[in-house]
Design a protein around this motif. Structure first.
Motif, mmCIF file in Angstrom:
data_model
loop_
_atom_site.group_PDB
_atom_site.id
_atom_site.type_symbol
_atom_site.label_atom_id
_atom_site.label_comp_id
_atom_site.label_asym_id
_atom_site.label_seq_id
_atom_site.Cartn_x
_atom_site.Cartn_y
_atom_site.Cartn_z
ATOM 1 N N ILE A 33 0.850 -1.188 0.000
ATOM 2 C CA ILE A 33 0.000 0.000 0.000
ATOM 3 C C ILE A 33 0.888 1.241 0.000
ATOM 4 O O ILE A 33 1.809 1.354 0.818
ATOM 5 C CB ILE A 33 -0.912 0.019 1.244
ATOM 6 C CG1 ILE A 33 -1.861 -1.194 1.212
ATOM 7 C CG2 ILE A 33 -1.708 1.315 1.315
ATOM 8 C CD1 ILE A 33 -2.612 -1.404 2.509
ATOM 9 N N LEU A 60 -1.913 -5.231 7.668
ATOM 10 C CA LEU A 60 -2.448 -5.034 6.326
ATOM 11 C C LEU A 60 -1.500 -5.653 5.301
ATOM 12 O O LEU A 60 -1.463 -6.843 5.105
ATOM 13 C CB LEU A 60 -2.645 -3.536 6.065
ATOM 14 C CG LEU A 60 -3.757 -2.848 6.878
ATOM 15 C CD1 LEU A 60 -3.605 -1.330 6.848
ATOM 16 C CD2 LEU A 60 -5.117 -3.246 6.344
ATOM 17 N N GLY A 87 -7.818 1.206 -2.764
ATOM 18 C CA GLY A 87 -7.281 0.944 -1.432
ATOM 19 C C GLY A 87 -5.787 0.789 -1.378
ATOM 20 O O GLY A 87 -5.218 0.607 -0.293
ATOM 21 N N LEU A 90 -3.161 5.580 -0.316
ATOM 22 C CA LEU A 90 -3.772 6.310 0.788
ATOM 23 C C LEU A 90 -3.134 7.689 0.874
ATOM 24 O O LEU A 90 -1.984 7.880 0.459
ATOM 25 C CB LEU A 90 -3.580 5.562 2.105
ATOM 26 C CG LEU A 90 -4.098 4.119 2.140
ATOM 27 C CD1 LEU A 90 -3.824 3.502 3.503
ATOM 28 C CD2 LEU A 90 -5.577 4.081 1.810
ATOM 29 N N ARG A 267 -12.143 -1.238 6.773
ATOM 30 C CA ARG A 267 -10.976 -2.012 7.225
ATOM 31 C C ARG A 267 -9.818 -1.077 7.569
ATOM 32 O O ARG A 267 -9.136 -1.243 8.598
ATOM 33 C CB ARG A 267 -10.570 -2.986 6.109
ATOM 34 C CG ARG A 267 -9.252 -3.738 6.371
ATOM 35 C CD ARG A 267 -9.417 -4.895 7.316
ATOM 36 N NE ARG A 267 -8.135 -5.483 7.670
ATOM 37 C CZ ARG A 267 -7.438 -6.337 6.900
ATOM 38 N NH1 ARG A 267 -7.932 -6.708 5.704
ATOM 39 N NH2 ARG A 267 -6.303 -6.826 7.327
ATOM 40 N N LEU A 268 -9.582 -0.095 6.705
ATOM 41 C CA LEU A 268 -8.493 0.846 6.942
ATOM 42 C C LEU A 268 -8.731 1.661 8.211
ATOM 43 O O LEU A 268 -7.818 1.875 9.009
ATOM 44 C CB LEU A 268 -8.331 1.773 5.742
ATOM 45 C CG LEU A 268 -7.765 1.116 4.478
ATOM 46 C CD1 LEU A 268 -7.958 2.025 3.266
ATOM 47 C CD2 LEU A 268 -6.286 0.795 4.658
ATOM 48 N N GLU A 271 -7.923 -0.578 11.260
ATOM 49 C CA GLU A 271 -6.507 -0.876 11.494
ATOM 50 C C GLU A 271 -5.716 0.366 11.902
ATOM 51 O O GLU A 271 -4.856 0.297 12.786
ATOM 52 C CB GLU A 271 -5.888 -1.526 10.253
ATOM 53 C CG GLU A 271 -6.544 -2.834 9.827
ATOM 54 C CD GLU A 271 -6.482 -3.927 10.884
ATOM 55 O OE1 GLU A 271 -5.864 -3.728 11.947
ATOM 56 O OE2 GLU A 271 -7.067 -4.994 10.648
#
Length: 328
Positions: A33, A60, A87, A90, A267-268, A271
């Motif tokens: 990510i 993640l 996703g 970010l 989800r982000l 976490e």
């Protein structure tokens, strides 16, 4: 008849798309990510996100921090707004990118309201007003006398025209009748280093950028923006105690490109909030002179609305005219 035929052809594709979204969320994340940080390497925000990256990566996928500093965060915001909403990109956002820039620039290459999905706030900054000890100023009152005696003889670090530090400078120049010169940098780390080196005489940035440099004896804190004195600088007065009635505070949060599926956003949020509320990590944040602020997505959305209203007031009192944005 033609309309029915077209519809019959579109329905399978639409159905496949709808079915793919939950599947994408179930397999997310399956590759690294990218986290775009719109400020220079070494700045307190960069330090925090690089410290958080291993913790987030274990929950993640590997987090790759990509710095795109300068120009009030605009290049970083633009890059993030143009990324695929899957996703895997970010965006770190802050008061300039989300609240101030749309008020002072025409034709921004991104729209903070249309191009991003807010995820969570992360932390609030405790900022400090720092000066070079060469000025001989031991208080805000001393600094005012020094700069009024030589109104255009001193340099002050900003993050570009219209940035939060720049708005404060405009306010000071207006209130004190001075002409302190703003010099743009890509982050608080470079500003702190230049203050120690004597290229700047005045700076207002996150306290965490300066703590390791106080031992040089070349810089001095005059005031902090928090409501109470910082435990890291207990002898330094707050802005209110120092006679600086300037409102507002800095913050940093997390967003994603518009269109990122809601299950991935959820989800982000979970976490990042988990990491940024962990007691060990909040203790680390406090040592960087920031206040933990991670929480529900709805809270961040409400916070952004209020921050835009506060920014309107800051822009007004700084008497900042709207200008055309020109890429660097």
């Amino acid at each position: 008849m033609i309309a029915i035929t077209l519809l019959s052809r579109l329905l399978p594709a639409l159905a496949a798309l709808v079915l793919a979204l939950p599947a994408q969320a179930q397999t997310y994340p399956s590759r690294p990510i990218r986290l775009i940080v719109p400020i220079a390497v070494g700045s307190v925000t960069d330090v925090i996100m690089r410290a958080a990256a291993p913790e987030l990566g274990s929950r993640l996928s590997p987090i790759i921090v990509e710095n795109k500093g300068g120009a009030s965060g605009i290049p970083g915001a633009q890059s993030c707004a143009q990324a695929a909403p899957d996703g895997y990109t970010l965006c770190l956002v802050y008061h300039s990118t989300m609240s101030i820039n749309p008020l002072i620039f025409d034709h921004l290459p991104y729209d903070p309201d249309k191009d991003f999905v807010p995820i969570t706030n992360l932390f609030l900054l405790v900022e400090g007003l720092f000066v070079s000890t060469s000025l001989g100023a031991d208080s805000v009152a001393d600094l005012k006398k020094v700069v009024q005696a030589k109104p255009n003889a001193f340099n002050y670090g900003t993050l570009g025209p219209g940035s939060y530090p720049d708005l404060f400078l405009r306010w000071v120049n207006k209130e004190w009748g001075t002409d302190i010169v703003g010099v743009p940098y890509r982050g608080g780390g470079p500003i702190a280093q230049e203050l120690v080196a004597g290229q700047l005489q005045i700076a207002k940035m996150g306290v965490g950028n300066f703590l390791g440099l106080l031992a040089t004896g070349k810089i001095k804190p005059l005031a902090v923006t928090s409501l109470k004195r910082s435990p890291l600088l207990p002898d330094v007065p707050t802005f209110a105690e120092a006679g600086l009635p300037y409102p507002g505070f800095g913050w940093w949060g997390l967003a994603a490109p518009k269109g990122t599926p809601a299950p991935i956003i959820a989800r982000l949020n979970a976490e990042f909030v988990r990491v940024f509320t962990d007691p060990k990590f909040t203790a680390f944040l406090e040592k960087q002179a920031v206040v933990p602020a991670a929480g529900p997505q709805a809270d961040f959305i409400a916070f952004l609305k209020q921050d835009r209203r506060d920014a309107e007031m800051l822009v007004k009192i700084a008497n900042t005219p709207k200008s055309e944005y020109k890429a660097e």
